[in-house]
Design an enzyme around this catalytic site. Sequence first.
Site, PDB file in Angstrom:
ATOM      1  N   LEU A  32       3.197   6.290  -2.216  1.00 26.04           N
ATOM      2  CA  LEU A  32       4.843   7.097  -2.570  1.00 26.04           C
ATOM      3  C   LEU A  32       4.638   7.591  -4.093  1.00 26.04           C
ATOM      4  CD1 LEU A  32       4.484   6.699   0.377  1.00 26.04           C
ATOM      5  CD2 LEU A  32       7.470   7.300   0.189  1.00 26.04           C
ATOM      6  N   VAL A  52       0.887  -0.940  -0.106  1.00 25.39           N
ATOM      7  CA  VAL A  52       0.087   0.204  -0.050  1.00 25.39           C
ATOM      8  C   VAL A  52       0.574   1.086   0.453  1.00 25.39           C
ATOM      9  CG1 VAL A  52      -1.772   1.213   1.147  1.00 25.39           C
ATOM     10  CG2 VAL A  52      -1.952  -1.074   1.058  1.00 25.39           C
ATOM     11  N   CYS A  53       1.639   0.896   0.654  1.00 26.54           N
ATOM     12  CA  CYS A  53       2.812   2.027   0.625  1.00 26.54           C
ATOM     13  C   CYS A  53       4.164   2.594  -0.298  1.00 26.54           C
ATOM     14  CB  CYS A  53       3.861   2.250   2.128  1.00 26.54           C
ATOM     15  SG  CYS A  53       2.968   2.123   3.964  1.00 26.54           S
ATOM     16  N   THR A  54       3.837   1.823  -1.534  1.00 22.43           N
ATOM     17  CA  THR A  54       4.277   1.922  -2.482  1.00 22.43           C
ATOM     18  C   THR A  54       3.410   2.737  -3.462  1.00 22.43           C
ATOM     19  OG1 THR A  54       6.223  -0.031  -1.727  1.00 22.43           O
ATOM     20  CG2 THR A  54       5.141   0.615  -3.856  1.00 22.43           C
TER      21      THR A  54
END
Length: 241
Positions: free
Chosen positions: A49, A44-46
């Site tokens: 960002l 999810v973070c990828t």
Amino acid sequence: MRLGEVFPDFAATTDKGGFDSFHKWIGDEHWAIMFSHPADFTPVCTTELSRAAQLADECVILILQSNSWAFRFASRHVKMIALSCDSAEAHRGWIPDIRSYARIETHKEFPFEIITDSDRKLAKRLDMIDPDELDSAGLPLTARAVFFIDPTKKLRAQILYPATTGRDFHEILRVIDSLQLTAKMPVATPEGWRVGDECMVQPWLPAGDAEQRFGKNSIRTVDLPSGRPYLRFTKPPSTQQ
């Protein structure tokens, strides 16, 4: 932290080195968005960002609707910075993955820094800990917090998501547009507002003052069963067609 309070100043290490003062890093003319993510090398973070990097790039323009354009963060004089509990080395190793997913060319400088907070001091200080999400060592991860900070270093808005829910950076852009507009004019923005849409005249602004500010024929008042003329719509002078 409460809205309107001065955002805490702090020193930090980042993937690009770091800074001694967050307030000095923001400067006197920029707004800032600080957003935390639970961990590097996570799915999810990828995606988050990657989207943030695309929106920060000087070549990217988003069309939010047919007659309303929302440009990159930089055009709004907004500086972006991320944070996670991983190391600066991990950040540097993760950035190629973000670039690849976002399809950002490798010769371009990555558009924002990522703060390292391995000891979680900053995450705890800013109340960004998600107690229900733990890393491989059993330590709590940072939640998905977003802080909107104005040039006077005051907290103007904040959003908090659990680690399992990815953010919508289009909404973050929308919030910035609303904050910057309402900081300059006596208006508020209704549900779903986008740049170019009508905004709402603040209830505390007398009718005469509103007409003088926005123009006598530029205010649309909605009739309501209560008979109270508090739903007043207008377009700010800078967006009048």
